[in-house]
Write an enzyme that holds these catalytic residues in place. Structure first.
Site, PDB file in Angstrom:
ATOM      1  N   ARG A 171     -11.139   1.845  -9.077  1.00  0.00           N
ATOM      2  CA  ARG A 171     -10.932   3.030  -9.778  1.00  0.00           C
ATOM      3  C   ARG A 171     -10.702   3.661 -11.020  1.00  0.00           C
ATOM      4  O   ARG A 171     -11.135   2.606 -11.949  1.00  0.00           O
ATOM      5  CB  ARG A 171      -9.276   2.290  -9.241  1.00  0.00           C
ATOM      6  CG  ARG A 171      -8.551   1.973  -8.103  1.00  0.00           C
ATOM      7  CD  ARG A 171      -7.333   1.767  -7.242  1.00  0.00           C
ATOM      8  NE  ARG A 171      -7.668   1.735  -6.607  1.00  0.00           N
ATOM      9  CZ  ARG A 171      -5.666   1.876  -5.873  1.00  0.00           C
ATOM     10  NH1 ARG A 171      -5.376   2.190  -6.258  1.00  0.00           N
ATOM     11  NH2 ARG A 171      -5.691   1.657  -4.327  1.00  0.00           N
ATOM     12  N   SER A 222      -7.051  -5.831  -6.045  1.00  0.00           N
ATOM     13  CA  SER A 222      -8.532  -6.787  -5.546  1.00  0.00           C
ATOM     14  C   SER A 222     -10.376  -6.290  -5.885  1.00  0.00           C
ATOM     15  O   SER A 222     -10.164  -5.635  -7.051  1.00  0.00           O
ATOM     16  CB  SER A 222      -9.024  -5.709  -4.175  1.00  0.00           C
ATOM     17  OG  SER A 222      -9.707  -4.532  -4.143  1.00  0.00           O
ATOM     18  N   GLU A 275       1.001 -13.414  12.317  1.00  0.00           N
ATOM     19  CA  GLU A 275       1.180 -12.045  13.175  1.00  0.00           C
ATOM     20  C   GLU A 275       0.921 -10.727  11.990  1.00  0.00           C
ATOM     21  O   GLU A 275       1.679 -10.863  11.089  1.00  0.00           O
ATOM     22  CB  GLU A 275       2.679 -12.336  13.730  1.00  0.00           C
ATOM     23  CG  GLU A 275       2.666 -13.266  14.825  1.00  0.00           C
ATOM     24  CD  GLU A 275       2.323 -12.533  16.057  1.00  0.00           C
ATOM     25  OE1 GLU A 275       2.288 -11.765  16.215  1.00  0.00           O
ATOM     26  OE2 GLU A 275       2.005 -13.938  16.683  1.00  0.00           O
ATOM     27  N   HIS A 328       3.424   3.077  -8.664  1.00  0.00           N
ATOM     28  CA  HIS A 328       2.644   2.093  -8.971  1.00  0.00           C
ATOM     29  C   HIS A 328       4.186   1.011 -10.588  1.00  0.00           C
ATOM     30  O   HIS A 328       4.640   0.092  -9.428  1.00  0.00           O
ATOM     31  CB  HIS A 328       1.475   1.291 -10.181  1.00  0.00           C
ATOM     32  CG  HIS A 328       0.037   1.912  -9.193  1.00  0.00           C
ATOM     33  ND1 HIS A 328       0.066   1.575  -7.636  1.00  0.00           N
ATOM     34  CD2 HIS A 328      -1.095   2.334  -9.380  1.00  0.00           C
ATOM     35  CE1 HIS A 328      -1.588   1.685  -7.889  1.00  0.00           C
ATOM     36  NE2 HIS A 328      -2.169   2.104  -8.616  1.00  0.00           N
ATOM     37  N   ARG A 388       1.483  -4.605   6.283  1.00  0.00           N
ATOM     38  CA  ARG A 388       1.763  -4.023   5.337  1.00  0.00           C
ATOM     39  C   ARG A 388       1.463  -2.936   5.564  1.00  0.00           C
ATOM     40  O   ARG A 388       1.950  -2.085   6.805  1.00  0.00           O
ATOM     41  CB  ARG A 388      -0.315  -3.676   5.790  1.00  0.00           C
ATOM     42  CG  ARG A 388      -0.608  -2.329   5.297  1.00  0.00           C
ATOM     43  CD  ARG A 388      -2.582  -2.613   5.831  1.00  0.00           C
ATOM     44  NE  ARG A 388      -3.144  -1.118   4.677  1.00  0.00           N
ATOM     45  CZ  ARG A 388      -4.116  -1.401   4.078  1.00  0.00           C
ATOM     46  NH1 ARG A 388      -4.692  -2.179   4.394  1.00  0.00           N
ATOM     47  NH2 ARG A 388      -4.704  -0.786   3.675  1.00  0.00           N
ATOM     48  N   ASP A 395       1.059  -1.809   0.230  1.00  0.00           N
ATOM     49  CA  ASP A 395       0.375  -0.309  -0.094  1.00  0.00           C
ATOM     50  C   ASP A 395       0.195   1.069  -0.219  1.00  0.00           C
ATOM     51  O   ASP A 395       1.861   1.462   0.564  1.00  0.00           O
ATOM     52  CB  ASP A 395      -1.079  -0.356   0.922  1.00  0.00           C
ATOM     53  CG  ASP A 395      -1.973   0.854   1.153  1.00  0.00           C
ATOM     54  OD1 ASP A 395      -1.894   1.425  -0.259  1.00  0.00           O
ATOM     55  OD2 ASP A 395      -2.558   1.315   2.311  1.00  0.00           O
ATOM     56  N   LEU A 435      10.992 -20.983  -3.492  1.00  0.00           N
ATOM     57  CA  LEU A 435       9.673 -20.192  -3.384  1.00  0.00           C
ATOM     58  C   LEU A 435       8.406 -20.354  -3.880  1.00  0.00           C
ATOM     59  O   LEU A 435       9.017 -20.948  -5.441  1.00  0.00           O
ATOM     60  CB  LEU A 435      10.016 -18.563  -3.106  1.00  0.00           C
ATOM     61  CG  LEU A 435       9.783 -17.929  -2.812  1.00  0.00           C
ATOM     62  CD1 LEU A 435       9.227 -17.235  -1.635  1.00  0.00           C
ATOM     63  CD2 LEU A 435       9.945 -16.594  -3.562  1.00  0.00           C
ATOM     64  N   ASN A 451       1.408   3.210  -2.477  1.00  0.00           N
ATOM     65  CA  ASN A 451       2.118   3.820  -3.835  1.00  0.00           C
ATOM     66  C   ASN A 451       1.112   4.893  -4.488  1.00  0.00           C
ATOM     67  O   ASN A 451       2.094   5.993  -5.425  1.00  0.00           O
ATOM     68  CB  ASN A 451       1.467   2.788  -5.209  1.00  0.00           C
ATOM     69  CG  ASN A 451       2.417   1.462  -5.383  1.00  0.00           C
ATOM     70  OD1 ASN A 451       3.051   1.129  -4.198  1.00  0.00           O
ATOM     71  ND2 ASN A 451       1.900   0.252  -5.910  1.00  0.00           N
ATOM     72  N   GLY A 452      -0.133   5.764  -4.609  1.00  0.00           N
ATOM     73  CA  GLY A 452      -0.629   6.728  -4.876  1.00  0.00           C
ATOM     74  C   GLY A 452       0.275   8.109  -4.007  1.00  0.00           C
ATOM     75  O   GLY A 452      -0.055   8.615  -4.540  1.00  0.00           O
TER      76      GLY A 452
END
Ligand code: FPP
Length: 272
Positions: free
Chosen positions: A86, A80, A222, A52, A203, A35, A146, A37-38
């Site tokens: 948007r 999402s 966590e 972005h 986050r 979160d 991974l 970027n804007g």
């Protein structure tokens, strides 16, 4: 074997942070809400999409770091189910950046033995995006390092509803509509079936919300929130998140440590 030389230059901040990490107690699955970027773009008087675009460099560094740390899974929240609201130009740019990323990064994913898979309502994406996703997924399918999950057209509630519908159709087909299901059966039909739940949810940008991300899977994760905006989030910030994670006592609803020992002693005394 984790090669620490590939994770930090001698004398760097990263090296100091890495020394504080117990490499035997790493989170197996790290999930990230990317979160800010804007705001990153606004602070530089740039259009939002430039945030972005810069965020891609963070994606690259974090995925590569996760692979070098030999984490099991990394899941990034890229788009999402709500993000369709948007402006059309922003959505189109995000999709274009995603395709560009997949094309450019496939070689690096292969070199780092990373298996890539999208999660979400992928069939709701533009066919050209679906094609690139399928190609990257197929090419990396045999990699054993991974697992890199990217959440696209994803919503935690949508996933739970999709899972219910999937289970109902299986049970109907098997003429078992009065069957009783349990948590393991339910989890085995999520988009993330067969993938361990995240141990650590990161986050960026300081917001204290889970924003409809992996609602079922983060039950015991966590949570690490950092004010750093996603385009500025680098390896050192991932190390800080892991240090924070390792400072927590994970109890899964039970009691542990000194308190647990007190209970054990009390139980022993009662039974002797
Ligand atoms: C949130 O920032 C970020 C997103 C909605 C998209 C994240 C996408 C990327 C980092 C690039 C594409 C990803 C890949 C893997 C190619 P925001 O726009 O909500 O920021 P704001 O809250 O500051 O406005």
């Amino acid at each position: 074997m984790i090669d620490v030389r590939k994770l930090a230059e001698p004398g760097s901040i990263e090296e100091t942070l890495l020394e504080r990490i117990d490499l035997k107690r790493l989170p197996r699955h790290v999930a990230v809400i990317m979160d800010g970027n804007g705001r990153w773009a606004r602070a530089r008087n740039l259009p939002r999409v430039e945030g972005h675009r810069s965020g891609i460099a963070s994606v690259r560094e974090i995925v590569e770091t996760a692979a070098r740390l030999e984490l099991g899974v990394i899941t990034l929240y890229a788009f999402s189910v709500e993000n369709w609201k948007r402006p059309r130009y922003e959505v189109a740019t995000l999709m274009m950046l995603l395709k560009e990323y997949l094309r450019k990064e496939l070689q690096t994913l292969m070199e780092n033995n990373i298996r890539f898979t999208p999660i979400g309502r992928v069939d709701g994406l533009d066919p050209s995006v679906q094609r690139e996703l399928r190609y990257a997924e197929e090419k990396t399918a045999e990699n054993s390092g991974l697992l890199f999950q990217i959440a696209l057209n994803y919503g935690g509630r949508a996933e739970i509803v999709d899972t219910c519908n999937r289970i109902m159709s299986i049970l109907r087909e098997k003429e078992m509509s009065d069957a009783v299901i349990d948590e393991d059966f339910f989890a085995g039909h999520l988009y993330t079936a067969n993938v361990d739940d995240p141990d650590l949810l990161i986050r960026t940008s300081g917001e204290l919300r889970v924003s409809n991300f992996l609602l079922w899977q983060i039950a015991y994760a966590e949570i690490h929130v950092t004010k750093v905006l996603w385009p500025d989030f680098r390896r050192r910030n991932l190390f800080e998140a892991i240090i924070d994670f390792q400072s927590r006592e994970r109890r899964y609803g039970g009691v542990e440590g000194a308190e647990a020992e007190m209970f054990i002693e009390a139980d022993d005394a009662a039974s002797s």
